[in-house]
Design an enzyme around this catalytic site. Structure first.
Site, PDB file in Angstrom:
ATOM      1  N   PRO A   1       0.849  -1.204   0.000  1.00  0.00           N
ATOM      2  CA  PRO A   1       0.000   0.000   0.000  1.00  0.00           C
ATOM      3  C   PRO A   1       0.880   1.247   0.000  1.00  0.00           C
ATOM      4  CG  PRO A   1      -0.654  -1.544   1.739  1.00  0.00           C
ATOM      5  CD  PRO A   1       0.653  -2.030   1.210  1.00  0.00           C
ATOM      6  N   LEU A   2       0.636   2.161  -0.920  1.00  0.00           N
ATOM      7  CA  LEU A   2       1.473   3.357  -1.075  1.00  0.00           C
ATOM      8  C   LEU A   2       0.563   4.568  -1.204  1.00  0.00           C
ATOM      9  CD1 LEU A   2       3.817   1.809  -3.775  1.00  0.00           C
ATOM     10  CD2 LEU A   2       4.481   2.276  -1.417  1.00  0.00           C
TER      11      LEU A   2
ATOM     12  N   CYS B   1       2.448   2.457  10.157  1.00  0.00           N
ATOM     13  CA  CYS B   1       2.717   3.793   9.618  1.00  0.00           C
ATOM     14  C   CYS B   1       3.424   4.655  10.663  1.00  0.00           C
ATOM     15  CB  CYS B   1       1.420   4.464   9.186  1.00  0.00           C
ATOM     16  SG  CYS B   1       1.663   6.114   8.484  1.00  0.00           S
TER      17      CYS B   1
ATOM     18  N   HIS C   1       7.232  -5.276   8.187  1.00  0.00           N
ATOM     19  CA  HIS C   1       8.257  -4.417   7.599  1.00  0.00           C
ATOM     20  C   HIS C   1       9.473  -4.486   8.519  1.00  0.00           C
ATOM     21  CE1 HIS C   1       9.279  -0.182   5.795  1.00  0.00           C
ATOM     22  NE2 HIS C   1      10.291  -1.025   5.760  1.00  0.00           N
TER      23      HIS C   1
ATOM     24  N   GLY D   1      10.558  -4.932   2.831  1.00  0.00           N
ATOM     25  CA  GLY D   1      11.692  -4.060   3.101  1.00  0.00           C
ATOM     26  C   GLY D   1      12.878  -4.258   2.182  1.00  0.00           C
TER      27      GLY D   1
END
Length: 664
Positions: free
Chosen positions: A297-298, A384, A455, A508
């Site tokens: 997701p970006l 996030c 991540h 990552g």
């Protein structure tokens, strides 16, 4: 244009490419001598990209405030004060007349002469900006794809679907033919005006959310009662008033006490009913991420046109941009635009949300399950690192409060019908205190999540160092051990009869097929890998994964990728003036990462890692040099190849300060 695939062989000291030697080139992307720019300006080499979490502070809100300290102007970080306002048309055509007048000549607009928009199409056309004429798009790209153009008279390519003699718009083919084209190329998960209004007016019942929140509240209240300090009978009697003449208690107080008593009795009943159950367990669709090619997701850059491009280039799973739970619950237009997906993304499309409380998670998930049926999973963002979200208790703040995260996940699982719930986490919030290995154990025992994405960085670390894949493997092993232990327990045998494996995805720094296959082949506990920046800089990364070789894309092949992105952008945002401006802005946002690709043919060693920076270089042709420019003005020049001449008032400021800087 079909991509020409060139396999690059290992070599020795004969001047050909060599595989990466980390000890030799740590932090440096080595370029062949003949491609190093003959310039004294060394700014590109010195400039470090700041890959601060790719998230839209413009949408979420500025992170500053009245109490923020004044700092010197930094060359890194986000350009939070950038101006994204779009130029408006001088004369705006009424939406009712975009496709022309009615056949009987009657007014289409209910406001008639009082309408604030233009009803005279000829008057509108006289003030409309000139047609866009391009070599890349000879005719309107939307008309070419669908057989008609929804923008009608507002389209900047209108001449390609306009009959001047009869002064009317034209369509291509029959209704059946156009319907067939639409079935192959359309957007899904569109919420209707009535559905959105039910959220805005608070008419949507949120039945399941209220049920599960009552259960969660009853369990929490019971825990508070158990842990509260007990008061002895003597102390309680001392607290009572001894004066018999004291005034009687007000009726309102008695009524309130009675209501609280009934509520507590109801909570007690719920607690006794659900205390020994996995109340959140629901029958879900299978989620298979094993060896799937996943795009992370970006926010901002992970828009629908980009995801559609990635699907064309081999991706199996894509996610929406991060949506905030509260605006979703409130029916905010901009937030409900995020779960939209292209038909080519189905199946394999997930929606990611961010929240700080269980009620937010439950209601957002219930609304998504009701109004956007074409999704395969709902993902909770618990990684996030943005300061604003962290201070609100969202994103990676949930890592510091695992009990709250678990309540959010269980509430989402209860209300999402058959849609699986997944979670994305980081190693922790601090470098010195990783928590993911212990957290996954709780997720196994206390939730029914279908997948966990890790991540390999902490919130504190951001992107300052490489991802810790050794720790990712440790967490994956911990997850499998916890799964095995849980399934052997009595609770596990009862609740997980199907014994579904929790999908574990690593994330990552992976940007090449060698790392992809090495990680997955060496660790069976990891099901797949999620790619973020690597897929922005090199969108064909999954083609390399399938081919198991490095692909040296030429400048013309990369230009074809940009053309596809432009095509998909105009189909999504439209070909009117506003749509073209939006397309150009997001094209430049995409270029802020795409320009960082270093062609393999000019590299002395490969693959180039994400944390490696090159000296100033020139490409094998002028177009390759242009596409590798760090100057945003060159990105705008590239956009003119697809969206026409830019307006003089157009200014693009990259979100990340270090993504672009003017050349000397």
């Amino acid at each position: 244009m079909s991509a020409e695939k060139r396999e690059l062989e290992d070599s020795g000291s004969n001047g050909e490419l060599k595989r990466q030697d980390v000890s030799f080139s740590k932090g440096i992307a080595h370029i062949k001598a003949e491609f190093i720019a003959k310039s004294n300006d060394n700014s590109q080499f010195q400039q470090a990209y700041n890959d601060e979490e790719i998230a839209d502070a413009d949408r979420i809100g500025a992170e500053g405030g009245k109490n923020s300290r004044k700092h010197k102007k930094k060359q890194r970080g986000q350009n939070k004060s950038r101006d994204n306002r779009q130029v408006k048309e001088e004369k705006v055509l009424c939406p009712k007349y975009i496709q022309g007048y009615s056949e009987d000549g009657e007014s289409l607009c209910q406001f008639g002469d009082k309408c604030r928009f233009v009803h005279d199409i000829k008057e509108y056309l006289s003030h409309k900006k000139p047609e866009i004429e391009l070599d890349q798009f000879k005719i309107c790209p939307v008309f070419d794809a669908l057989g008609f153009c929804p923008m009608g008279f507002k389209c900047r390519f209108m001449s390609s679907h306009f009959d001047k003699e009869n002064f009317k718009l034209v369509k291509r083919g029959t209704d059946e033919e156009r319907q067939k084209l639409w079935s192959l190329d359309h957007e899904v998960n569109r919420i209707t005006s009535e559905e959105k209004l039910s959220l805005i007016k608070r008419r949507f019942p949120f039945t399941k959310s209220n049920e599960v929140l009552d259960i969660i509240d009853s369990i929490q209240q019971e825990f508070r009662d158990i842990t509260a300090p007990k008061v002895s009978k003597e102390e309680a009697s001392e607290d009572k008033p001894k004066d018999s003449n004291e005034a009687e208690v007000a009726p309102q107080v008695l009524q309130r006490e009675e209501e609280l008593k009934k509520k507590r009795e109801h909570q007690r009943e719920l607690y006794l009913k659900y205390k020994d159950t996995r109340y959140f367990a629901q029958e879900k669709k299978d989620l298979d991420l094993r060896r799937k090619k996943i795009v992370s997701p970006l926010t901002t850059v992970g828009n629908l046109p980009y995801r559609r491009l990635m699907r064309k280039l081999g991706a199996d799973v894509t996610y929406s941009e991060m949506a905030l739970a509260v605006p979703l619950i409130q029916g905010t237009n901009s937030e409900w635009a995020l779960p939209k997906a292209h038909s080519t993304e189905i199946p394999g499309f997930g929606v990611q949300i961010a929240c700080s409380k269980a009620w937010q998670a439950a209601k957002a998930a219930e609304a998504l399950a009701k109004f956007t049926p074409d999704i395969n999973e709902i993902n909770l963002n618990s990684g996030c690192p943005i300061d604003l979200l962290y201070r609100q208790g969202s994103g990676s703040a949930l890592l510091d409060n695992p009990a709250r995260m678990i309540r959010c996940l269980n509430a989402m699982n209860y209300v999402s019908d058959s849609i699986p719930i997944t979670v994305k986490i980081r190693t922790g919030t601090r470098d010195s205190h990783p928590v993911a290995d212990t957290l996954v154990k709780r997720l196994v025992y206390e939730t029914d999540v279908a997948a966990i994405t890790l991540h390999g960085r902490s919130r504190q670390q951001r992107y300052t160092r490489v991802a810790d894949w050794d720790y990712v493997s440790t967490v994956a092993k911990s997850l499998r051990e916890s799964e095995a232990s849980f399934l052997e327990s009595a609770e596990g045998k009862e609740s997980r009869e199907s014994k579904r494996r929790i999908q574990f995805v690593g994330n990552g720094d992976v940007n090449n097929f060698e790392d992809w296959h090495r990680i997955l082949n060496n660790d069976e506990n990891i099901d797949s890998i999620m790619v973020a920046r690597g897929a922005l800089i090199k969108p064909w990364v999954f083609e390399e994964v399938d081919a198991q070789q490095h692909l040296d894309k030429s400048s013309t092949e990369r230009l074809e990728i940009l053309r596809d992105y432009a095509q998909f952008s105009m189909e999504h945002w439209g070909t009117d003036e506003y749509g073209i401006a939006q397309c150009r802005r997001f094209f430049c946002e995409f270029m802020s990462f795409f320009h960082r690709y270093i062609p393999i043919g000019i590299c002395e060693r490969y693959p180039v890692q994400l944390n490696e920076r090159p000296p100033n270089w020139v490409g094998r042709d002028d177009l390759e040099t242009l596409m590798g420019s760090t100057d945003a003005r060159d990105w705008i020049k590239l956009s003119e190849m697809f969206f026409g001449k830019v307006e003089e008032s157009f200014v693009f400021t990259p979100k990340h300060k270090s993504s672009s800087f003017p050349s000397a």
